[in-house]
Scaffold this active site. Structure first.
Site, PDB file in Angstrom:
ATOM      1  N   MET A 151       0.806  -1.315   0.168  1.00  0.00           N
ATOM      2  CA  MET A 151      -0.014   0.111  -0.014  1.00  0.00           C
ATOM      3  C   MET A 151       0.816   1.194  -0.008  1.00  0.00           C
ATOM      4  O   MET A 151       0.242   2.291  -0.203  1.00  0.00           O
ATOM      5  CB  MET A 151      -0.993  -0.019   1.233  1.00  0.00           C
ATOM      6  CG  MET A 151      -1.914  -1.061   1.179  1.00  0.00           C
ATOM      7  SD  MET A 151      -3.079  -1.055   2.365  1.00  0.00           S
ATOM      8  CE  MET A 151      -3.977   0.424   1.973  1.00  0.00           C
ATOM      9  N   VAL A 153       6.913   3.351   4.129  1.00  0.00           N
ATOM     10  CA  VAL A 153       7.052   3.632   5.520  1.00  0.00           C
ATOM     11  C   VAL A 153       8.312   4.528   5.820  1.00  0.00           C
ATOM     12  O   VAL A 153       9.231   3.886   5.632  1.00  0.00           O
ATOM     13  CB  VAL A 153       6.699   2.584   6.244  1.00  0.00           C
ATOM     14  CG1 VAL A 153       6.655   2.764   7.751  1.00  0.00           C
ATOM     15  CG2 VAL A 153       5.436   1.783   5.917  1.00  0.00           C
ATOM     16  N   ASP A 167      -5.073 -11.037   7.320  1.00  0.00           N
ATOM     17  CA  ASP A 167      -4.109 -11.151   6.792  1.00  0.00           C
ATOM     18  C   ASP A 167      -2.882 -11.268   7.786  1.00  0.00           C
ATOM     19  O   ASP A 167      -1.838 -10.681   7.815  1.00  0.00           O
ATOM     20  CB  ASP A 167      -3.618 -10.050   5.898  1.00  0.00           C
ATOM     21  CG  ASP A 167      -2.674 -10.262   4.979  1.00  0.00           C
ATOM     22  OD1 ASP A 167      -2.198 -11.621   4.712  1.00  0.00           O
ATOM     23  OD2 ASP A 167      -1.894  -9.374   4.613  1.00  0.00           O
TER      24      ASP A 167
END
Length: 408
Positions: free
Chosen positions: A157, A160, A266
């Site tokens: 996604m 970081v 998940d």
């Protein structure tokens, strides 16, 4: 089955009528029952070739055990195999689209292009931001009151970064920056924020803030720097006290989430991290489902990581907290034996094994394991959700107690 026996199965393809071959022998066309010869070895891998004029050739692999479970391939809930046209000309030829249809396709293409042009302005800042990241220049940017100091990692996604607070009252944070302009990804990202903000537990990562700046959607979360559970796994399995020290907070964290209607979906070693002081934290609720939120993943869509997916998750049917218990069972199996219950060269083979094969007893790989521990983990890995424990809290109580009483 005896060697040489045939098994009838129907392949589903879009478009239908594709020729199905096995080891160079044509079995027939998709959409009709085909006789597939079997060797009698459930672990034998069958490699099918799927051909249709004007379309790219596809391959589909499955074990004999997986084939026996299916009457139609792939699984009904997962949808048919979609064949891609080899070219636009082939696409028009196969479907014999008239000129009006071509004109409509052109109009649709123009509409899509116009939408893309409208989106470019919105995406420009994000693209510039990511270009700076690729060039090593994103460090120094400020998002949400945090200066991005260095890249900590990247996932499905986004990236970081280590975030240095720019005002008093803020703590150092991990700042996750969403890299996609896809609206569903953005909604999933913000849903993760919402779900985590609604939970307050020492073993679930905390969310400090979120927002949209510089064309990017981001969130600032608790900085966890002690590494992942994956990095702590060892080939022969961990000592019982270490297994217990990992599983107890995991059970507690998931029980807390389930009480609030949140299913992780998940859970895997990569999503379990440790602080520098050794406190376990459950991360990445990006695939989570909250009972009071919109379910972005429709029934029939498979989400998760193959090695840790429950049978009902593989099949894409409606599911609940029991899938997290199954994933915890896989984790417990791996922690105790040093191996996962189901392994195969291809992810699709692992998925079929979750649905149709029973896990080998843990004692086969660790003879000193108490029978009680073996039985509890295998119950967590039961194929039917109703055959598992009533909750992760109940499963945890049994397993942690059994590990505590492991004879020395």
């Amino acid at each position: 089955m005896a060697q040489g026996q045939e098994h009838y199965v129907t392949f589903l393809t879009i478009p239908p009528g594709a020729v199905i071959s096995l080891q160079g022998q044509d079995l027939g066309k998709s959409g009709t029952p085909l006789a597939v010869p079997l060797t009698g070895d459930d672990h034998a891998l069958l490699n099918f070739v799927i051909k249709l004029q004007g379309y790219e050739t596809r391959e589909f692999s499955v074990t004999e055990a997986g084939l026996k479970l299916a009457k139609k391939l792939p699984n009904n809930q997962n949808g048919p195999i979609v064949l891609r046209p080899a070219s636009l000309a082939a696409y028009l030829t196969v479907f014999r689209i008239p000129l009006l249809g071509v004109a409509l396709l052109a109009a649709l293409g123009m509409a899509v292009a116009a939408h893309m042009l409208r989106s470019q302005k919105r995406a420009h800042k994000l693209e510039a931001l990511l270009a700076r990241a690729d060039a090593g220049g994103l460090e120094g940017s400020v998002l949400g009151g945090y200066k991005l100091v260095s890249l900590l990692g990247a996932g499905g996604m986004g990236r970081v970064f280590l975030g240095e607070p720019q005002s008093r009252g803020l703590e150092p944070a991990a700042v996750k920056v969403l890299e996609s302009q896809d609206e569903e990804m953005r909604r999933r990202f913000l849903r993760e924020v919402k779900l985590c903000k609604g939970m307050d537990h020492p073993h679930i990562v905390r969310i400090y803030g979120w927002g949209e700046e510089e064309g990017a959607t981001f969130m600032a979360m608790e900085l966890v720097e002690g590494g992942t559970l994956r990095e702590r796994l060892r080939g022969a399995g961990l000592p019982p006290e270490e297994v217990r020290a990992v599983l107890l907070p995991l059970f507690q964290a998931l029980a807390h989430a389930h009480e609030r209607g949140v299913v992780h979906r998940d859970l895997k070693p990569e999503n379990v991290m440790f602080t520098r002081r050794g406190t376990l934290k459950v991360m990445d609720f990006g695939l989570s489902r909250g009972d009071n939120s919109t379910n972005l993943t429709q029934v029939g869509t498979v989400v998760g990581t193959p090695a840790y997916m429950a049978p009902e998750q593989v099949q894409g049917v409606s599911y609940g907290p029991a899938i997290d218990q199954y994933a915890l069972g896989v984790l417990a199996y791996e922690l105790l034996t040093g191996r996962q219950p189901f392994t195969a060269p291809e992810p699709v083979q692992v998925l079929f094994m979750h649905v149709g094969e029973n896990a080998a007893p843990l004692t086969r790989f660790r003879p000193d394991l108490p029978a009680e521990v073996n039985q509890i983990v295998l119950k967590m890995l039961a194929k039917a959700p109703a055959a598992r424990f009533a909750s992760v809290e109940e499963a945890g109580a049994h397993l942690v107690d059994a590990l505590t009483r492991w004879p020395r």
